[in-house]
Design a protein around this motif. Structure first.
Motif: not given
Length: 429
Positions: A44, A46, A404, A406-412
């Protein structure tokens, strides 16, 4: 990667998005599909995830125990990840910080391997990494059973920046980017070829053994690929981007048999040239968007395309990204390229005598609801050699730019492991 199509905007990290100049070709959807056998845990990009963003893998084969081989992969500000063949993490190596609080942090972009380099303490296998944040190479010795993890940093502390004259230039981030390692069969000397971010420049660096088992480098020569191109109608075309950016190279690989470098200029196509950066580069294939005029919009930070004059290729949709060489035991093989814009892979004949003719394409599609495929692939690595019971016919590892679910809005992001036998079945059809 820099310029990206609108459909890939969710994974764009550099802020310039190229609106699709052409629709995704119908043949992309009809290409054969191979399925991954395993995937790494999602990374992730972030603060909570350590700003980790999967990018480029390399496969190290353990000659004593092939089933205990490793996948070494970059995670940008997240440093390096080392995985076993079960795709589980074995080691995490942090990227070094910048020298000052306000300086750019370390950011590991691409990785490749050097086998059996002679160091002061004996021969060693090395993982060589482009540290885009600090404009340096980082070199790690590979010792599979070392306590604490297989990678040990052996970078010469005196190693200088690759392209930048000072820290101010480093902070501008026109720094070392793509990377490919190469050992000259004639001399036994090991080299790394690197590209420069937002520029067309390539540099050949010789790896040098230092004291106490460290490894440094020296620049041998540089070469600049074109940034504008003469079209068949007599006009000149320059790929669209921010006003101060030129079409960069990232994906690179060297054929060890004859020292041929293949370099992917993201918005242009695949170049073939000598790995010693002498001679004249040849364009093997072009992206579909080649020659399409476009205008950069400062407000939207997008490129608006004009009419397609029809000078582009048929197999690659920009960006052209990860390049890797499938070298078969009989000397045959394929150059594999990630066609990032349409989530496909293109395979070219390895033989230069056949002018690296395009032979086949494929996609890496979902194996199940829990194991998705690869989208917006940034890097890839292939090894055609037995790797124990999991991959007796070899392995293809590809980056997945849209992990996928996806974990919410996090870029994965992450990496997919594909049985090479499945890929070779497609290429042999």
């Amino acid at each position: 990667m820099t310029t990206r199509q609108t459909l890939l905007a969710a994974t764009c990290t550099l802020g310039v998005v190229l609106a699709a100049a052409t629709t995704v070709p119908a043949q992309a959807a009809s290409l054969p599909v191979v399925h991954p056998r395993a995937e790494t845990s999602a990374l992730h990009d972030d603060e909570a995830g350590g700003n980790a963003n999967a990018d480029d893998p390399a496969i190290w084969r353990n000659p004593a125990a092939p089933g205990r081989s490793l996948v070494i992969a970059t995670a940008k500000e997240g440093g390096l990840r080392v995985y076993g063949l079960d795709a589980r993490e074995i080691q995490s190596v942090a990227a070094p910080a910048g020298p000052g609080e306000d300086d750019a942090p370390g950011r590991f972009n691409n990785v490749d391997l050097v086998h059996g380099m002679r160091l002061s303490g004996g021969r060693a296998d090395l993982a060589v990494v482009s540290d885009r944040g600090n404009d340096r190479l980082r070199i790690y010795r590979i010792d599979r059973d070392r306590p604490g993890g297989p990678l040990t940093d052996v970078t010469d502390p005196a190693a200088r920046p690759v392209f930048s004259a000072d820290q101010a230039e480093i902070n501008d981030q026109r720094t070392v980017y793509g990377l490919a390692a190469w050992t000259d069969k004639a001399t036994g000397r090991s080299y790394t070829l690197v590209s420069r971010r937002n520029e067309t420049r390539l540099a050949l660096l010789e790896l040098t053994a230092g004291p106490r088992g460290t490894v440094g480098h020296r620049t041998v020569r540089t070469l600049d690929l074109p940034s504008s191109f003469r079209l068949p109608d007599g006009t000149s075309w320059t790929p669209c981007g921010e006003p101060d950016e030129r079409p960069q190279v990232e994906g690179m690989v060297v054929d060890p048999a004859d020292g041929t470098l293949y370099a992917g200029q993201e918005d242009v196509g695949i170049w073939r040239l000598r790995a010693d950066l002498t001679g004249r580069p040849e364009l093997v294939d072009k992206v579909r968007e080649y020659g399409v005029p476009a205008t950069y919009d400062e407000e939207t930070e997008e490129c608006t395309p004009g009419a397609d004059p029809g000078y582009g290729g048929e197999h690659l949709t920009a960006d052209v990204e990860g390049l890797t060489l499938l070298t078969e035991p009989d000397g045959d093989g394929h150059l594999l390229a990630s066609s990032q814009g349409d989530d496909t892979f293109a395979a070219y004949d390895r033989e230069r005598d056949d002018d690296n003719e395009y032979e086949a394409g494929f996609r890496v599609g979902a194996a199940s609801a829990a194991l998705d495929g690869s989208e917006a692939c940034d890097g890839a690595a292939v090894l055609d050699a037995p790797l124990g019971s999991r991959y007796p016919g070899g392995l293809l590892v590809v980056q997945d730019g849209q992990e996928t679910p996806a974990d919410g809005d996090r870029e994965s992001t992450g990496f997919k492991f594909v049985d090479l036998r499945d890929v070779k079945d497609v290429l042999d059809d």
